[in-house]
Design a protein around this motif. Structure first.
Motif, short mmCIF file in Angstrom:
data_model
loop_
_atom_site.label_atom_id
_atom_site.label_comp_id
_atom_site.label_asym_id
_atom_site.label_seq_id
_atom_site.Cartn_x
_atom_site.Cartn_y
_atom_site.Cartn_z
N ASP A 22 0.81 -1.23 0.00
CA ASP A 22 0.00 0.00 0.00
C ASP A 22 0.84 1.27 0.00
N VAL A 23 2.15 1.15 0.25
CA VAL A 23 2.97 2.36 0.36
C VAL A 23 4.01 2.49 -0.75
N VAL A 24 4.34 1.39 -1.42
CA VAL A 24 5.27 1.49 -2.55
C VAL A 24 4.51 1.99 -3.78
N SER A 25 5.25 2.50 -4.75
CA SER A 25 4.61 3.03 -5.95
C SER A 25 5.49 2.77 -7.16
N PRO A 26 4.90 2.61 -8.34
CA PRO A 26 5.68 2.42 -9.56
C PRO A 26 6.20 3.74 -10.10
N LEU A 27 7.09 3.64 -11.09
CA LEU A 27 7.52 4.84 -11.79
C LEU A 27 6.31 5.50 -12.43
N PHE A 28 6.33 6.82 -12.46
CA PHE A 28 5.14 7.59 -12.83
C PHE A 28 4.66 7.31 -14.24
N ASP A 29 5.58 7.03 -15.18
CA ASP A 29 5.19 6.94 -16.58
C ASP A 29 4.88 5.53 -17.05
N VAL A 30 4.76 4.58 -16.13
CA VAL A 30 4.48 3.21 -16.55
C VAL A 30 3.12 2.71 -16.08
N VAL A 31 2.32 3.60 -15.49
CA VAL A 31 0.99 3.19 -15.06
C VAL A 31 -0.04 4.17 -15.65
N PRO A 43 -3.07 7.36 1.79
CA PRO A 43 -2.48 8.53 2.48
C PRO A 43 -0.99 8.40 2.77
N LEU A 44 -0.47 7.18 2.88
CA LEU A 44 0.94 7.00 3.20
C LEU A 44 1.76 6.52 2.00
N ASN A 45 1.18 6.54 0.81
CA ASN A 45 1.90 6.02 -0.35
C ASN A 45 3.05 6.94 -0.74
N SER A 46 4.15 6.34 -1.16
CA SER A 46 5.36 7.10 -1.49
C SER A 46 5.17 8.02 -2.69
N ILE A 47 4.13 7.84 -3.49
CA ILE A 47 3.90 8.73 -4.63
C ILE A 47 3.71 10.18 -4.18
N HIS A 48 3.26 10.39 -2.93
CA HIS A 48 3.08 11.75 -2.42
C HIS A 48 4.41 12.48 -2.26
N LEU A 49 5.52 11.72 -2.20
CA LEU A 49 6.84 12.32 -2.14
C LEU A 49 7.52 12.32 -3.50
N SER A 50 7.37 11.24 -4.26
CA SER A 50 8.12 11.12 -5.51
C SER A 50 7.49 11.91 -6.65
N VAL A 51 6.17 11.96 -6.72
CA VAL A 51 5.47 12.73 -7.76
C VAL A 51 4.32 13.48 -7.09
N PRO A 52 4.62 14.50 -6.29
CA PRO A 52 3.59 15.15 -5.47
C PRO A 52 2.62 15.99 -6.31
N ALA A 63 4.08 20.87 -0.76
CA ALA A 63 3.18 19.89 -0.14
C ALA A 63 3.94 18.62 0.22
N ALA A 64 4.85 18.20 -0.68
CA ALA A 64 5.65 17.01 -0.39
C ALA A 64 6.57 17.24 0.80
N ALA A 65 7.16 18.44 0.90
CA ALA A 65 8.06 18.73 2.02
C ALA A 65 7.30 18.71 3.34
N ARG A 66 6.11 19.28 3.35
CA ARG A 66 5.31 19.25 4.59
C ARG A 66 4.96 17.83 4.97
N ARG A 67 4.57 17.04 3.98
CA ARG A 67 4.21 15.64 4.27
C ARG A 67 5.42 14.86 4.77
N LEU A 68 6.58 15.08 4.15
CA LEU A 68 7.79 14.39 4.60
C LEU A 68 8.11 14.73 6.05
N ALA A 69 8.03 16.01 6.41
CA ALA A 69 8.31 16.42 7.79
C ALA A 69 7.33 15.76 8.75
#
Length: 447
Positions: A22-31, A43-52, A63-69
């Motif tokens: 539920d928290v890992v994510s694929p590369l943005f351009d392959v899905v 809510p905890l998926n890594s896509i919120h940091l990698s492709v916010p 938004a990604a920086a706030r979520r990371l903190a």
């Protein structure tokens, strides 16, 4: 050649590893858009940091920086106490095969070498806007959110035994990711073993397989930090001099490249199929085929051979007339001119169909890139595409030859399979090197 360093990795809290899928994510351009939207709902998926995306009135990167903190403060993400080399195995089956393969590799920091240094080699061009976006995200987060994929060649397979031992004690594993692969992560924190990894890579170049925009984003960010520091203001050991990379052995049979087919989306509406075929005929032999489904097998392993599918189910085998190859006028190396895809883009798209040169094709609306045969045929049948051109895969030997020639391939030439996942490991660009890290700054040769 390539300097690598262990990572004090940031990973999801062990309590969350039971729901790692539920928290890992694929590369943005392959899905698909639908798949990406489903990831954003987690809510905890890594896509919120990698492709916010914009959130709460903040632009994407903020938004990604706030979520990371928030995640770091709440313990959603935790940093490992010791630095290590993170072993990453992907178990998978190729389409139509029952054999389970395993691509073996490891994640670490690699020095962010400029292309001109000849240590990390590229095989495709990048778009400046995408590079700038990655550099700006890096500057905002001070956090590397997904590893790029690099290839080194070691015919002796010196590191595989060490990785096989480590993977017996995994940190986490997925059940089955979006592409049907099983992903397993482990870590090596033993200093002598890490030095062996460093020694193997110190004698080798690295070819960038996936992640050209993210890698160039790291280069741009490093250059900005060096400029800000001024002459003599940096040591070369700051974390921003390094880039998070997943490294696999190009000598392995389980490193696979799948073909990427071309859809022709735009042609003059008045151009009938007979005229399209007539335009191709001076450059290609054109042979009708009974079944479109058989085209991949018909062209498999044949030089400069392609499948063509037109509305109404018409299927053809195309093969370049050998005598015309000498007319290929693009200003590039012999290694690039020899590629099937260069032949297709030059003789079919530029000469026969008048779509313009390489850059016009790359940036224009006429072409789309599709990996699956079924999708190609369906989009032509639905009237979404004028024609489908089916291709063979690029070989690893061709990738290496092009990279060492100093040139790049046509757009979307390679699809390394399976794709790596984001969210298994993150690394920080903060100045948090520990004393333990310093042990690894001078790699020793293999015994």
């Amino acid at each position: 050649m390539a300097e690598i360093q262990p990572v004090r990795g940031w990973r999801y809290n062990p309590a969350l590893l039971t729901q790692i899928d539920d928290v890992v994510s694929p590369l943005f351009d392959v899905v698909s858009v639908r798949q990406r939207e489903a990831l954003y709902q987690q809510p905890l998926n890594s896509i919120h940091l990698s492709v916010p995306r914009p959130e709460g009135g903040l632009p994407p990167h903020a938004a990604a920086a706030r979520r990371l903190a928030e995640w770091q403060a709440a313990g959603v993400l935790r940093q490992d106490e010791l630095p290590g080399i993170y072993v990453y195995y992907q178990y998978f089956r190729l389409p139509g095969s029952r054999r389970e393969r395993c691509r073996k590799g490891f994640m670490c920091h690699i020095r962010a070498y400029g292309w001109e240094e000849g240590v990390v080699l590229r095989h495709e061009n990048t778009l400046p806007a995408a590079v700038n976006d990655r550099a700006e995200l890096l500057a905002e987060l001070q956090f590397q959110t997904s590893a790029t994929h690099g290839l080194y060649r070691d015919e002796a397979f010196a590191l595989e035994r060490l990785m096989d031992e480590a993977i017996q004690d995994p940190l986490c594993r997925t059940e089955e990711d979006y592409q049907g692969a099983r992903d397993v992560l482990a870590v090596i924190q033993d200093a002598p073993t890490i030095r062996r990894f460093q020694a193997v890579l110190a004698a080798r170049q690295v070819i960038l397989a996936d992640g050209h925009h993210r890698y160039e984003g790291s280069l741009a960010y490093r250059q900005a930090r060096e400029l800000a520091a001024g002459p003599g203001g940096s040591t070369g050991r700051e974390p921003w001099n390094y880039h998070l990379m997943y490294l696999t052995n190009a000598a392995s049979d389980d490193l696979r490249i799948l073909p990427t087919h071309r859809l022709l989306l735009e042609l003059p509406a008045s151009l009938p199929d007979a005229e399209l075929l007539a335009r191709l005929a001076p450059y290609f032999t054109v042979q009708p085929q009974a079944e479109a489904q058989d085209l991949p097998e018909i062209i498999a392993g044949k030089r400069w051979a392609f499948g063509l599918y037109l509305p109404g189910g018409a299927a053809y085998k195309l093969r370049l007339r050998p005598e015309v190859h000498a007319d290929l006028a693009w200003d590039t190396t012999a290694e690039v001119k020899d590629l099937d895809l260069t032949v297709l883009h030059y003789f079919a798209f530029e000469k026969a169909l008048q779509l313009g040169g390489a850059e016009a094709q790359r940036s224009g609306p006429a072409l789309a890139y599709v990996r699956g045969l079924a999708e190609c045929l369906q989009r032509v049948d639905r009237g979404e595409a004028r024609a489908a051109f089916l291709t063979n895969e690029v070989t690893m030997a061709q990738v290496e030859a092009v990279c060492h020639s100093g040139a790049v391939m046509p757009a979307k030439s390679t699809f390394f399979y399976p794709k790596t996942l984001a969210g298994l490991l993150f690394s920080s660009l903060e100045n948090d090197f520990s004393v333990f890290d310093q042990v690894f700054h001078e790699p020793q040769p293999l015994a």
